[in-house]
Design an enzyme around this catalytic site. Structure first.
Site, PDB file in Angstrom:
ATOM      1  N   GLN A  16       4.171   8.295  -8.344  1.00  0.00           N
ATOM      2  CA  GLN A  16       4.423   8.962  -9.038  1.00  0.00           C
ATOM      3  C   GLN A  16       3.789  10.477  -8.695  1.00  0.00           C
ATOM      4  OE1 GLN A  16       0.108  12.161 -11.162  1.00  0.00           O
ATOM      5  NE2 GLN A  16      -0.719   9.926 -10.805  1.00  0.00           N
ATOM      6  N   SER A  17       3.685  10.340  -6.981  1.00  0.00           N
ATOM      7  CA  SER A  17       4.019  11.588  -6.227  1.00  0.00           C
ATOM      8  C   SER A  17       5.246  12.183  -5.916  1.00  0.00           C
ATOM      9  CB  SER A  17       3.225  11.513  -4.349  1.00  0.00           C
ATOM     10  OG  SER A  17       3.978  10.296  -3.860  1.00  0.00           O
ATOM     11  N   LYS A 135      -0.991   2.233   3.687  1.00  0.00           N
ATOM     12  CA  LYS A 135      -0.310   2.596   2.157  1.00  0.00           C
ATOM     13  C   LYS A 135      -1.645   3.782   1.318  1.00  0.00           C
ATOM     14  CE  LYS A 135       2.140  -1.042   1.621  1.00  0.00           C
ATOM     15  NZ  LYS A 135       2.703  -1.719   0.756  1.00  0.00           N
ATOM     16  N   GLU A 138      -3.350   7.444  -5.422  1.00  0.00           N
ATOM     17  CA  GLU A 138      -4.513   8.729  -5.665  1.00  0.00           C
ATOM     18  C   GLU A 138      -5.407   9.496  -5.661  1.00  0.00           C
ATOM     19  OE1 GLU A 138      -3.406  12.051  -7.540  1.00  0.00           O
ATOM     20  OE2 GLU A 138      -5.117  12.198  -7.176  1.00  0.00           O
ATOM     21  N   ASP A 167      -1.167  13.167  -6.221  1.00  0.00           N
ATOM     22  CA  ASP A 167      -0.232  12.677  -6.151  1.00  0.00           C
ATOM     23  C   ASP A 167       0.548  13.588  -7.065  1.00  0.00           C
ATOM     24  OD1 ASP A 167      -0.268   9.889  -5.463  1.00  0.00           O
ATOM     25  OD2 ASP A 167      -0.149   9.295  -7.736  1.00  0.00           O
ATOM     26  N   GLY A 246     -17.669  30.068  -6.926  1.00  0.00           N
ATOM     27  CA  GLY A 246     -17.374  31.701  -6.242  1.00  0.00           C
ATOM     28  C   GLY A 246     -17.959  33.188  -6.631  1.00  0.00           C
ATOM     29  N   GLY A 247     -16.888  33.985  -6.647  1.00  0.00           N
ATOM     30  CA  GLY A 247     -17.828  35.699  -6.698  1.00  0.00           C
ATOM     31  C   GLY A 247     -18.446  35.567  -7.715  1.00  0.00           C
TER      32      GLY A 247
HETATM   33  N1  CAO Z   1      16.431  -2.483  -2.912  1.00  0.00           N
HETATM   34  C1  CAO Z   1      15.740  -3.050  -1.358  1.00  0.00           C
HETATM   35  N2  CAO Z   1      14.582  -3.041  -1.056  1.00  0.00           N
HETATM   36  C2  CAO Z   1      14.217  -1.868  -1.457  1.00  0.00           C
HETATM   37  C3  CAO Z   1      14.105  -0.866  -2.350  1.00  0.00           C
HETATM   38  C4  CAO Z   1      16.208  -0.632  -3.081  1.00  0.00           C
HETATM   39  N3  CAO Z   1      17.085  -0.044  -3.411  1.00  0.00           N
HETATM   40  N4  CAO Z   1      13.716   0.043  -2.860  1.00  0.00           N
HETATM   41  C5  CAO Z   1      12.825  -0.148  -1.933  1.00  0.00           C
HETATM   42  N5  CAO Z   1      12.526  -1.190  -1.368  1.00  0.00           N
HETATM   43  C6  CAO Z   1      11.928  -2.249  -0.531  1.00  0.00           C
HETATM   44  C7  CAO Z   1      11.728  -1.423   0.468  1.00  0.00           C
HETATM   45  O1  CAO Z   1      12.623  -1.195   1.151  1.00  0.00           O
HETATM   46  C8  CAO Z   1      10.160  -1.642   1.148  1.00  0.00           C
HETATM   47  O2  CAO Z   1      10.979  -3.121   2.100  1.00  0.00           O
HETATM   48  P1  CAO Z   1       9.447  -3.478   2.920  1.00  0.00           P
HETATM   49  O3  CAO Z   1       8.126  -3.467   2.783  1.00  0.00           O
HETATM   50  O4  CAO Z   1      10.693  -4.893   3.036  1.00  0.00           O
HETATM   51  O5  CAO Z   1      10.545  -2.797   3.780  1.00  0.00           O
HETATM   52  C9  CAO Z   1       9.511  -2.266  -0.808  1.00  0.00           C
HETATM   53  O6  CAO Z   1      10.824  -1.641  -1.256  1.00  0.00           O
HETATM   54  C10 CAO Z   1       8.348  -2.022  -1.072  1.00  0.00           C
HETATM   55  O7  CAO Z   1       7.531  -1.088  -0.432  1.00  0.00           O
HETATM   56  P2  CAO Z   1       6.449  -0.190  -0.467  1.00  0.00           P
HETATM   57  O8  CAO Z   1       5.848  -0.546   0.627  1.00  0.00           O
HETATM   58  O9  CAO Z   1       6.434   1.057  -0.389  1.00  0.00           O
HETATM   59  O10 CAO Z   1       6.005  -0.398  -2.374  1.00  0.00           O
HETATM   60  P3  CAO Z   1       4.712  -0.560  -1.702  1.00  0.00           P
HETATM   61  O11 CAO Z   1       4.384  -0.937  -3.854  1.00  0.00           O
HETATM   62  O12 CAO Z   1       4.419  -1.447  -1.399  1.00  0.00           O
HETATM   63  O13 CAO Z   1       4.053   0.656  -1.758  1.00  0.00           O
HETATM   64  C11 CAO Z   1       2.672   2.778  -1.887  1.00  0.00           C
HETATM   65  C12 CAO Z   1       3.438   1.197  -2.650  1.00  0.00           C
HETATM   66  C13 CAO Z   1       2.612   3.889  -3.176  1.00  0.00           C
HETATM   67  C14 CAO Z   1       1.100   2.178  -1.831  1.00  0.00           C
HETATM   68  C15 CAO Z   1       3.506   3.443  -0.834  1.00  0.00           C
HETATM   69  O14 CAO Z   1       4.955   3.492  -1.402  1.00  0.00           O
HETATM   70  C16 CAO Z   1       2.314   4.409  -0.477  1.00  0.00           C
HETATM   71  O15 CAO Z   1       1.838   4.287   0.345  1.00  0.00           O
HETATM   72  N6  CAO Z   1       3.553   5.258  -0.709  1.00  0.00           N
HETATM   73  C17 CAO Z   1       3.592   6.583   0.320  1.00  0.00           C
HETATM   74  C18 CAO Z   1       2.222   7.270   0.029  1.00  0.00           C
HETATM   75  C19 CAO Z   1       2.804   7.386  -1.685  1.00  0.00           C
HETATM   76  O16 CAO Z   1       3.866   7.958  -2.070  1.00  0.00           O
HETATM   77  N7  CAO Z   1       1.737   6.865  -1.971  1.00  0.00           N
HETATM   78  C20 CAO Z   1       1.629   7.867  -3.667  1.00  0.00           C
HETATM   79  C21 CAO Z   1       1.773   5.881  -4.536  1.00  0.00           C
HETATM   80  S1  CAO Z   1       0.849   6.414  -6.500  1.00  0.00           S
HETATM   81  O17 CAO Z   1       1.960   8.414  -6.835  1.00  0.00           O
END
Ligand code: CAO
Length: 424
Positions: A16-17, A135, A138, A167, A246-247
């Protein structure tokens, strides 16, 4: 004319974010190229599915006006294509878990080598510090950014809010950072890193609560109902229920039908400038002159009692009748509108804030259009892309792959299933 026409965004966002941010940029006219894993795509495509086989509303409502290319960025040919995209685009936006982009081989140093004009924008859960590797979703951000501790009722637990301030709120912050960096690049010729941490974004939105934390050190928060209720303050900004804090004191009051309708309420603000009109309206004209009620200061220790009295009046009216009575008198108030009511509100349809969009897999659905209106650059909401819908288009038209070269990258498997676009 589209305000951001010509700006190319390499969109590595998911959930989402990040998608909130790139959707805004797309509405303002940027060409947003969303990179997704072949066969998988943004996880939200298949989350909260309501129409089997179709992209979910979670995905479609956050990814309008974008193009989708599928690309395995861990494959050597995928990396080659990604390098070309980095060279071609102006901004890379990502919200992977910390370190994911470095592991992919596209950390900030590499990006700068490939394209010194590139702006690299990230959402992360936290900025540098003890939690920088975490990680975050929201509600974690709402809790760590000060919102949950200050939301809810005094006698209840910390509460998260429905507004996605962690997000979508951080996505908004990031979009501003990107546009600012683009403006700066006009003068400097160089890109820069933009970071919006979700904790920081939420804390920014909770700024007034940090204000109250410091005021509390000098005495009780008299604008909180708690003061009038004679309940002592602790050491931290408390949860203030529906107080404006607030005010201008405010509270949510029951309206006619509240016993059965969960949204038969109105937010009512006792703005000082219209105090006399409020007294007349609710049938309490004596409060206009009574020294215990006549001034805002005199009323501070009676905020709950004042709202109890106003509620006696609002309970005799529907929330819309309260609006009709208050608006001509300039008394600030607002009905509690349900999602159903908002989705059916004609004026929001007319302004394009609520839009009906058609989608080849799921048919028509409602979405929230661009909430920021530019007079010369109106946003037209276009449906979200299907997974990899624009892979061939981007390979051929943006990156110039043709003939044997195009065949080579398609055969490599790095871009998933691709149908080349027919030559005109
Ligand atoms: N081709 C190949 N690999 C890909 C890819 C692509 N096109 N796109 C993504 N990947 C891989 C990434 O390289 C990563 O791999 P490694 O961990 O092996 O290096 C993997 O996919 C997953 O990425 P992730 O760890 O970001 O995904 P997740 O689902 O495990 O976590 C989230 C999700 C949201 C918790 C995490 O991305 C995060 O903390 N993001 C930052 C904060 C944030 O934006 N939070 C809001 C989320 S809700 O809006």
């Amino acid at each position: 004319m589209e305000a951001l026409k010509g700006v190319k965004i390499l969109d590595f966002t998911h959930v989402q974010s990040g998608p909130t941010c790139t959707q805004l940029l797309a509405w303002f006219g940027a060409d947003v190229i969303k990179v997704e894993r072949p066969g998988v795509g943004d996880a939200t495509r298949k989350q909260l599915v309501d129409v089997p086989g179709a992209d979910s509303l979670y995905f479609t409502m956050l990814n309008h006006n974008k193009r989708s290319i599928t690309l395995n960025t861990k494959d050597p040919t995928g990396k080659e294509i990604l390098e070309k995209l980095v060279k071609e685009c102006d901004v890379l936006v990502e919200n992977f878990a910390p370190g994911a982009l470095d592991r992919m081989g596209f950390g900030w140093e590499r990006i700068q080598e490939l394209n010194p004009r590139m702006i690299m924008a990230s959402v992360k859960g936290f900025g540098p510090g003890p939690y920088e590797d975490c990680k975050v979703y929201e509600n974690v951000a709402q809790c760590t950014g000060g919102s949950a501790s200050t939301t809810g009722f005094l006698d209840g637990p910390p509460t998260v809010t429905g507004a996605q301030i962690g997000d979508s709120g951080t996505g908004l912050h990031l979009a501003l950072g990107i546009v600012t960096a683009l403006y700066h690049r006009e003068k400097s010729g160089r890109g820069q890193r933009v970071l919006a941490a979700m904790q920081d974004g939420v804390l920014n939105l909770c700024r007034v609560k940090l204000r109250d934390q410091q005021r509390l050190e000098r005495g009780p928060l008299k604008e909180y109902s708690q003061y009038g209720q004679g309940i002592e303050f602790g050491e931290t900004t408390p949860r203030a229920g529906n107080d404006s804090g607030g005010g201008q004191p405010g509270w949510i009051l029951k309206c006619k039908g509240w016993e059965t309708d969960p949204d038969a309420y109105v937010y009512f603000i006792t703005q000082a400038a219209v105090w006399g009109k409020i007294c007349d309206l609710i049938g309490q004209p004596d409060w206009k002159e009574d020294p215990n009620y006549a001034t805002p200061d005199a009323r501070l220790d009676k905020i709950p009692q004042v709202f109890d009295r106003i509620e006696e009046w609002t309970k005799t009216k529907t929330k819309f009748e309260v609006m009709d009575a208050c608006n001509p008198l300039d008394i600030p108030c607002g009905p509690i509108l349900s999602m159903k009511e908002l989705s059916q509100e004609p004026s929001l349809r007319e302004t394009g804030t609520i839009v009906e969009v058609d989608h080849p897999e799921r048919g028509p659905y409602l979405t929230v259009g661009c909430p920021v209106k530019l007079s010369d650059s109106p946003a037209e909401v276009k449906r979200s892309p299907l997974l990899g819908e624009h892979t061939a288009e981007i390979l051929q038209e943006v990156l110039g792959y043709a003939g044997d070269e195009f065949e080579r990258v398609v055969k490599s498997g790095a871009v998933g299933d691709v149908t080349p676009i027919a030559a005109e």
